[in-house]
Design an enzyme around this catalytic site. Structure first.
Site, PDB file in Angstrom:
ATOM      1  N   GLN A 165       0.832  -1.204   0.000  1.00 27.28           N
ATOM      2  CA  GLN A 165       0.000   0.000   0.000  1.00 27.28           C
ATOM      3  C   GLN A 165       0.865   1.253   0.000  1.00 27.28           C
ATOM      4  O   GLN A 165       1.794   1.382   0.793  1.00 27.28           O
ATOM      5  CB  GLN A 165      -0.952   0.059   1.196  1.00 27.28           C
ATOM      6  CG  GLN A 165      -1.961   1.192   0.987  1.00 27.28           C
ATOM      7  CD  GLN A 165      -2.872   1.444   2.161  1.00 27.28           C
ATOM      8  OE1 GLN A 165      -2.414   1.790   3.231  1.00 27.28           O
ATOM      9  NE2 GLN A 165      -4.170   1.303   1.936  1.00 27.28           N
ATOM     10  N   CYS A 221      -6.625   7.419   4.689  1.00 29.59           N
ATOM     11  CA  CYS A 221      -5.971   7.845   5.929  1.00 29.59           C
ATOM     12  C   CYS A 221      -6.391   9.269   6.283  1.00 29.59           C
ATOM     13  O   CYS A 221      -6.198  10.195   5.501  1.00 29.59           O
ATOM     14  CB  CYS A 221      -4.454   7.764   5.800  1.00 29.59           C
ATOM     15  SG  CYS A 221      -3.595   8.259   7.314  1.00 29.59           S
ATOM     16  N   LYS A 245      -8.166   1.997  -1.535  1.00 27.31           N
ATOM     17  CA  LYS A 245      -8.999   1.904  -0.332  1.00 27.31           C
ATOM     18  C   LYS A 245      -9.449   3.303   0.043  1.00 27.31           C
ATOM     19  O   LYS A 245      -8.633   4.221   0.154  1.00 27.31           O
ATOM     20  CB  LYS A 245      -8.207   1.257   0.801  1.00 27.31           C
ATOM     21  CG  LYS A 245      -8.987   1.014   2.089  1.00 27.31           C
ATOM     22  CD  LYS A 245      -8.169   0.154   3.049  1.00 27.31           C
ATOM     23  CE  LYS A 245      -8.944  -0.127   4.341  1.00 27.31           C
ATOM     24  NZ  LYS A 245      -8.936   1.011   5.269  1.00 27.31           N
TER      25      LYS A 245
END
Length: 320
Positions: free
Chosen positions: A81, A110, A149
């Site tokens: 990632q 994030c 994501k």
């Protein structure tokens, strides 16, 4: 890479290093994400074959710092990632590692200030054109699986609209964390809003949020219709959450993690951070064990603390 009915270890900073990924896989995880690594940092790395450990190490140039370590045991399931805010830079970083991992994932969820201030992580949620540029650049130039994501946006429709745009880039799957940027871990994950995304897409969705027991993997899939399910804190606190036989005592899991950290010569700060997170969940850092972990100056100290001194000496002797 197949994303049907998979148990997935989520990316976790300072936790998702090789020993923890292998431990999760040993207990039953099908796909294991590494911790997020920023493209700027990775571009300063060179690739080395570590013949002593049998690993592939990506080390910061001019130092002995291992930024990412992997091995053939996880080649078909490990996901690298990346944190990025630039398509060309992301491609240059991915080119260094993509042949050694199963997939490249872009972090778009994030919420921490470091990521947001650098235009990375959840900051990308509000830049669909940049998302398109990054993902299509990776898809066009790399012969590997590309995913990303995200988190939930302000409304379910906004999240669905963004997810549809992401799907058009050709990614193989989309991870969705069922919380918004402002939400805290204690806030319940919104499984119903993940379900809205699943209903709108044809690509697999990996549902993430509030998985603390093995049965939760099935529950979140049944509730949302997601193809696969991803655990973060539940796995951090006890990696045997992935075992269909049920969770093992956390004391056993801690010792297994320490053994793997010794075997793969894991970074001391990472090892201590992971152990501290486990201890804080089940006990307290102010007690004897927590204080000993904080004081540990090397892996040998941790080995002695957890009764693995003989194992440590055996591994070191094997390395010659």
């Amino acid at each position: 890479m197949d994303y049907t009915n998979k148990l997935v270890l989520a990316p976790m900073v300072r936790v998702g290093t090789l020993p923890f990924r292998l431990l999760a896989a040993e207990y039953g995880a099908d796909i294991t994400y590494g911790e997020e690594i920023i493209d700027h940092k990775f571009l300063k790395c060179d690739r080395f074959e570590n013949e002593i450990l049998g690993s592939t190490d990506f080390m910061e140039r001019g130092t002995d710092i291992v930024v990412f370590r992997t091995c053939p045991l996880e080649r078909d399931r490990v996901v690298f990632q990346m944190g990025t805010s630039d398509a060309v830079r992301a491609l240059r970083a991915a080119e260094i590692v993509y042949k050694d991992v199963a997939a490249i994932d872009i972090n778009m969820g994030c919420p921490k200030s470091f990521s947001l201030s650098g235009g990375m992580g959840a900051a990308l949620l509000f830049k669909p054109e940049l998302i398109h540029d990054i993902l299509t650049t990776l898809k066009r130039n790399l012969n590997t699986t590309i995913t990303c994501k995200i988190r939930l946006l302000g409304s379910p429709q906004q999240t669905v609209d963004l997810a549809r745009k992401i799907e058009k880039t050709g990614v193989s799957a989309l991870g969705v964390h069922g919380r918004k940027i402002k939400d805290r871990p204690r806030d319940p994950a919104k499984w119903d809003e993940i379900a809205d995304v699943v209903s709108a897409l044809s690509i697999p969705v990996i549902a993430n949020g509030d998985i603390f027991e093995y049965d939760d993997f099935r529950r979140i899939r049944d509730t949302t219709g997601a193809a696969s399910a991803m655990a973060a804190r539940g796995a951090l606190w006890n990696a045997s959450i992935f075992s269909e036989k049920g969770k093992l005592p956390w004391e056993d899991v801690k010792r297994a993690y320490v053994r793997k950290s010794i075997l793969w010569d894991n970074d001391l700060k990472s090892t201590k951070q992971t152990l501290k997170e486990m201890i804080m969940h089940y006990s307290c850092l102010e007690l004897a064990e927590g204080k000993a972990v904080i004081k540990a100056e090397n892996l040998h100290d941790l080995a002695k603390l957890y009764g693995e001194d003989d194992y440590y000496n055996f591994v070191v002797a094997q390395r010659g």
